[in-house]
Design an enzyme around this catalytic site. Sequence first.
Site, PDB file in Angstrom:
ATOM      1  N   TYR A 135       0.817  -1.216   0.000  1.00  0.00           N
ATOM      2  CA  TYR A 135       0.000   0.000   0.000  1.00  0.00           C
ATOM      3  C   TYR A 135       0.848   1.263   0.000  1.00  0.00           C
ATOM      4  CZ  TYR A 135      -4.838  -1.536   0.703  1.00  0.00           C
ATOM      5  OH  TYR A 135      -6.092  -2.035   0.530  1.00  0.00           O
ATOM      6  N   LYS A 190       2.320 -15.297   2.825  1.00  0.00           N
ATOM      7  CA  LYS A 190       2.500 -15.975   1.538  1.00  0.00           C
ATOM      8  C   LYS A 190       3.983 -16.296   1.435  1.00  0.00           C
ATOM      9  CE  LYS A 190       0.944 -17.485  -2.438  1.00  0.00           C
ATOM     10  NZ  LYS A 190       0.001 -18.630  -2.565  1.00  0.00           N
ATOM     11  N   ASP A 222      -3.977 -17.917   0.663  1.00  0.00           N
ATOM     12  CA  ASP A 222      -4.990 -18.578  -0.176  1.00  0.00           C
ATOM     13  C   ASP A 222      -5.759 -19.612   0.648  1.00  0.00           C
ATOM     14  OD1 ASP A 222      -2.602 -19.988  -0.037  1.00  0.00           O
ATOM     15  OD2 ASP A 222      -2.668 -20.714  -2.108  1.00  0.00           O
ATOM     16  N   ASP A 246      -6.780  -6.420   4.048  1.00  0.00           N
ATOM     17  CA  ASP A 246      -7.868  -5.713   3.356  1.00  0.00           C
ATOM     18  C   ASP A 246      -8.842  -6.735   2.784  1.00  0.00           C
ATOM     19  OD1 ASP A 246      -9.273  -3.582   2.049  1.00  0.00           O
ATOM     20  OD2 ASP A 246      -8.252  -4.138   0.186  1.00  0.00           O
ATOM     21  N   ASP A 250     -12.787  -8.167   4.520  1.00  0.00           N
ATOM     22  CA  ASP A 250     -14.085  -8.083   3.832  1.00  0.00           C
ATOM     23  C   ASP A 250     -14.737  -9.461   3.780  1.00  0.00           C
ATOM     24  OD1 ASP A 250     -13.933  -5.347   3.261  1.00  0.00           O
ATOM     25  OD2 ASP A 250     -14.543  -5.614   1.167  1.00  0.00           O
TER      26      ASP A 250
HETATM   27  C1  IPM Z   1     -10.519  -0.497   3.793  1.00  0.00           C
HETATM   28  C2  IPM Z   1     -10.732   0.114   2.430  1.00  0.00           C
HETATM   29  C3  IPM Z   1      -9.513   0.988   2.117  1.00  0.00           C
HETATM   30  C4  IPM Z   1      -8.308   0.075   2.051  1.00  0.00           C
HETATM   31  C5  IPM Z   1      -9.624   1.848   0.856  1.00  0.00           C
HETATM   32  C6  IPM Z   1     -10.872   2.704   0.875  1.00  0.00           C
HETATM   33  C7  IPM Z   1      -8.409   2.699   0.648  1.00  0.00           C
HETATM   34  O1  IPM Z   1     -10.936  -0.872   1.477  1.00  0.00           O
HETATM   35  O2  IPM Z   1     -10.381   0.265   4.766  1.00  0.00           O
HETATM   36  O3  IPM Z   1     -10.499  -1.715   3.886  1.00  0.00           O
HETATM   37  O4  IPM Z   1      -8.022  -0.518   1.002  1.00  0.00           O
HETATM   38  O5  IPM Z   1      -7.632  -0.052   3.073  1.00  0.00           O
HETATM   39 MG    MG Z   2     -11.104  -2.824   2.267  1.00  0.00          MG
END
Ligand code: IPM
Ligand code: MG
Length: 362
Positions: A135, A190, A222, A246, A250
């Site tokens: 990042y 990884k 993975d 990240d 999710d």
């Molecule tokens: C998160 C989001 C952010 C990230 C974006 C909006 C930059 O997806 O906080 O998970 O990738 O960290």
């Molecule tokens: Mg995110």
Amino acid sequence: MKIAVLPGDGIGTEIVAEAIRVLETLDLRFEMESALVGGAAYEAHGHPLPEATLKLAKEADAVLFGAVGDWKYDKLERSLRPEQAILGLRKNLGLFANFRPAICYEQLVGASSLKPELISGLDILIIRELTGDIYFGQPRGRRTAVDGHFPGAEEAFDTMRYSRPEVERIAHVAFQAARKRSKRVTSVDKANVLETFQFWKDIVTEVGREYPDVELDHMYVDNAAMQLVKAPKKFDVVVTGNMFGDILSDEAAMLTGSIGMLPSASLNASNQGLYEPSHGSAPDIAGKGVANPLATILSAAMMLRFSLNQPEAADRIESAVQSVLAQGLRTADIWSAGTTKVGTREMGDAVVAAITKKTITG
Ligand code: IPM
Ligand code: MG
């Protein structure tokens, strides 16, 4: 207790308004100041993270953040896009430790796309490193390739990198968090392919020796993605790098069926923190008064616990949220037959009422 309030874009303003009402219901004294961030700040000041907003955030004990982003900014040059606001806050405040709990509320078991028995009772804590990795790694950019499969062709590149202190400090955060839970850490890497993540794995293993009471295992990313949907309850604390975190956070959020319920905290070394819902700005439903404010309200609870040293107030908010769910109140994202559909404001009202009632009846 000084709180910088940054509602941002889309549903951000609606959900943060409810969290503030909840905070104001507690008999605590806060100094709250708001500022624009993200697309809203770009519109007003030409930058997603104006100097004044950054200054306000730096000087506060905690930042209560809504969400940023809208498709209409996708064509802007990268440095002006709303997402840069959140990345800039992480970087400038040194918010390296991101806590993303994925908890399945019993009343919402049916909202998950997984079978109820797989996720009932789920309580995972993902700890994502937030200021390193690909990042932020330099160099990055576009250029003409001098080697590789297509010398002379246009190419783009980013740099994945971690330094020893960066890995050490996030590993300590994870082991210490595990001590307060079931004393198990899974480090996701990884290492089979990437030098950066062999280094990560070696250092997490080293730090782990200082925590003989905590069980440590390692998993390739993975496989972790697969295990999360196969047997998610096998995980407790998961620690990983910025990009894997990240993605996996999710995935973990959606296991609970309700990303609209999940708070998050991003902390620096002095426990200053940024608190935000795990979901985004949802421009498709913005302004309609239907967004779920509970993730933001629960983020305010995390803020009270981690940065403002008010664990009892945090408990009060969390039990009020449990109580509104028990009453059968649901925003559209978590609604199911037999429950009562409410809007953003009504949900906020219900949480405020639950706190007030508890205060009166003790
Ligand atoms: C998160 C989001 C952010 C990230 C974006 C909006 C930059 O997806 O906080 O998970 O990738 O960290
Ligand atoms: Mg995110």
